[in-house]
Design a protein around this motif. Structure first.
Motif, PDB file in Angstrom:
ATOM      1  N   SER A   1       0.766  -1.141   0.099  1.00 39.52           N
ATOM      2  CA  SER A   1       0.047  -0.283  -0.059  1.00 39.52           C
ATOM      3  C   SER A   1       0.832   1.284   0.006  1.00 39.52           C
ATOM      4  O   SER A   1       1.676   1.419   1.091  1.00 39.52           O
ATOM      5  CB  SER A   1      -1.140   0.139   1.137  1.00 39.52           C
ATOM      6  OG  SER A   1      -1.128   1.261   1.815  1.00 39.52           O
ATOM      7  N   ARG A   2       0.878   2.122  -0.901  1.00 40.25           N
ATOM      8  CA  ARG A   2       1.715   3.080  -1.180  1.00 40.25           C
ATOM      9  C   ARG A   2       0.912   4.330  -1.515  1.00 40.25           C
ATOM     10  O   ARG A   2      -0.086   4.085  -2.586  1.00 40.25           O
ATOM     11  CB  ARG A   2       2.927   2.848  -2.328  1.00 40.25           C
ATOM     12  CG  ARG A   2       3.889   1.832  -1.610  1.00 40.25           C
ATOM     13  CD  ARG A   2       4.792   2.112  -0.526  1.00 40.25           C
ATOM     14  NE  ARG A   2       5.944   1.438  -0.388  1.00 40.25           N
ATOM     15  CZ  ARG A   2       5.668   0.278   0.577  1.00 40.25           C
ATOM     16  NH1 ARG A   2       4.523  -0.083   1.005  1.00 40.25           N
ATOM     17  NH2 ARG A   2       6.824  -0.692   0.818  1.00 40.25           N
ATOM     18  N   LYS A   3       1.580   5.596  -1.342  1.00 44.98           N
ATOM     19  CA  LYS A   3       0.777   6.906  -1.969  1.00 44.98           C
ATOM     20  C   LYS A   3       1.228   6.702  -3.441  1.00 44.98           C
ATOM     21  O   LYS A   3       2.025   5.991  -3.957  1.00 44.98           O
ATOM     22  CB  LYS A   3       1.620   8.151  -1.359  1.00 44.98           C
ATOM     23  CG  LYS A   3       1.150   8.161  -0.099  1.00 44.98           C
ATOM     24  CD  LYS A   3       1.997   9.514   0.279  1.00 44.98           C
ATOM     25  CE  LYS A   3       1.471   9.600   2.038  1.00 44.98           C
ATOM     26  NZ  LYS A   3       2.415  10.713   2.542  1.00 44.98           N
ATOM     27  N   ARG A   4       0.334   7.579  -4.268  1.00 41.45           N
ATOM     28  CA  ARG A   4       0.765   7.589  -5.687  1.00 41.45           C
ATOM     29  C   ARG A   4       1.973   8.462  -5.871  1.00 41.45           C
ATOM     30  O   ARG A   4       2.105   9.203  -5.027  1.00 41.45           O
ATOM     31  CB  ARG A   4      -0.535   8.357  -6.510  1.00 41.45           C
ATOM     32  CG  ARG A   4      -1.760   7.471  -6.362  1.00 41.45           C
ATOM     33  CD  ARG A   4      -2.737   8.163  -7.402  1.00 41.45           C
ATOM     34  NE  ARG A   4      -2.759   9.540  -7.189  1.00 41.45           N
ATOM     35  CZ  ARG A   4      -3.618  10.071  -6.274  1.00 41.45           C
ATOM     36  NH1 ARG A   4      -4.258   9.612  -5.412  1.00 41.45           N
ATOM     37  NH2 ARG A   4      -3.433  11.563  -6.402  1.00 41.45           N
ATOM     38  N   LEU A   5       2.686   8.310  -6.985  1.00 36.88           N
ATOM     39  CA  LEU A   5       3.658   9.031  -7.334  1.00 36.88           C
ATOM     40  C   LEU A   5       3.478  10.457  -7.483  1.00 36.88           C
ATOM     41  O   LEU A   5       4.105  11.386  -6.829  1.00 36.88           O
ATOM     42  CB  LEU A   5       4.562   8.595  -8.630  1.00 36.88           C
ATOM     43  CG  LEU A   5       5.834   8.701  -8.989  1.00 36.88           C
ATOM     44  CD1 LEU A   5       6.336   8.180  -8.025  1.00 36.88           C
ATOM     45  CD2 LEU A   5       6.041   8.204 -10.379  1.00 36.88           C
TER      46      LEU A   5
END
Ligand code: FMN
Length: 170
Positions: free
Chosen positions: A156-160
């Motif tokens: 789960s990661r933030k968008r670029l």
């Protein structure tokens, strides 16, 4: 495996098989730390390889009972041996240097089919007592190392576009 595959597929492993880690694999992982960059190439670090079961149990206690640390056949404890050097940018060199070395080890371990989990939640004083670490040496991180006993978890990661801006801070 290329570097980006390791970066994109690696996830933290919090369940381990008892299967021992082969010595040649362990050595390659430690080589990844040895070869990593450091501020002015000072290499002021020490990596303690813990296999002893009783010692691993003690490290679990020092890490607030995170029991998976003791499940893994190996725990690597990463230390900065010179905590006084501050880089021109104001950051202490040892936290940066040791963190880079840990990141390299973690990626190398993944390529070899081994799991890791960066552990930052531990009592440093207790860890130092358990491992006979001198007062002036700082413990930056530890990681269990072993064969995963869990399916890979989702990333789960933030968008670029949430974390990158161009030319100026936005
Ligand atoms: C500096 C740092 C400290 C961390 N400390 C812990 C920890 O004490 N226990 C733990 O289970 N995971 C710890 N983690 C793992 C993070 O929770 C994990 O990397 C993050 O949730 C992203 O998941 P992933 O590694 O599976 O991609 C730590 C990670 C970092 C980078």
């Amino acid at each position: 495996m290329d570097v980006f595959t390791a970066i994109s597929q690696r996830t933290s492993v919090r369940a381990y098989k008892v299967t021992p880690v082969e010595e040649d694999k362990l050595k390659k992982i430690l080589e990844a730390a040895r070869l990593s960059p450091s501020s002015s190439n000072r290499q002021e670090w020490k990596f303690i390889v813990v296999k002893n079961k009783e010692t691993r149990k003690k490290l679990v206690n020092a890490a607030f009972g995170q029991s998976f640390i003791g499940e893994a056949p190996v725990v690597i404890v990463a230390c900065g041996t010179e905590s006084k050097s501050i880089m021109a940018c104001g950051q202490p060199a040892y936290t940066v240097d040791v963190s880079i070395a840990c990141a390299f080890m973690i990626l190398q371990a993944y390529e070899l089919g081994l799991g890791t989990c960066w552990i930052g939640a531990f009592k440093e004083d207790e860890t130092k007592k358990i491992l006979n670490i001198p007062e002036n040496v700082r413990v930056v991180a530890m990681t269990p190392l072993g064969y995963p006993n869990q399916p890979p978890s989702d990333k789960s990661r933030k968008r670029l576009d949430q974390i990158v801006c161009f030319e100026k801070y936005e």
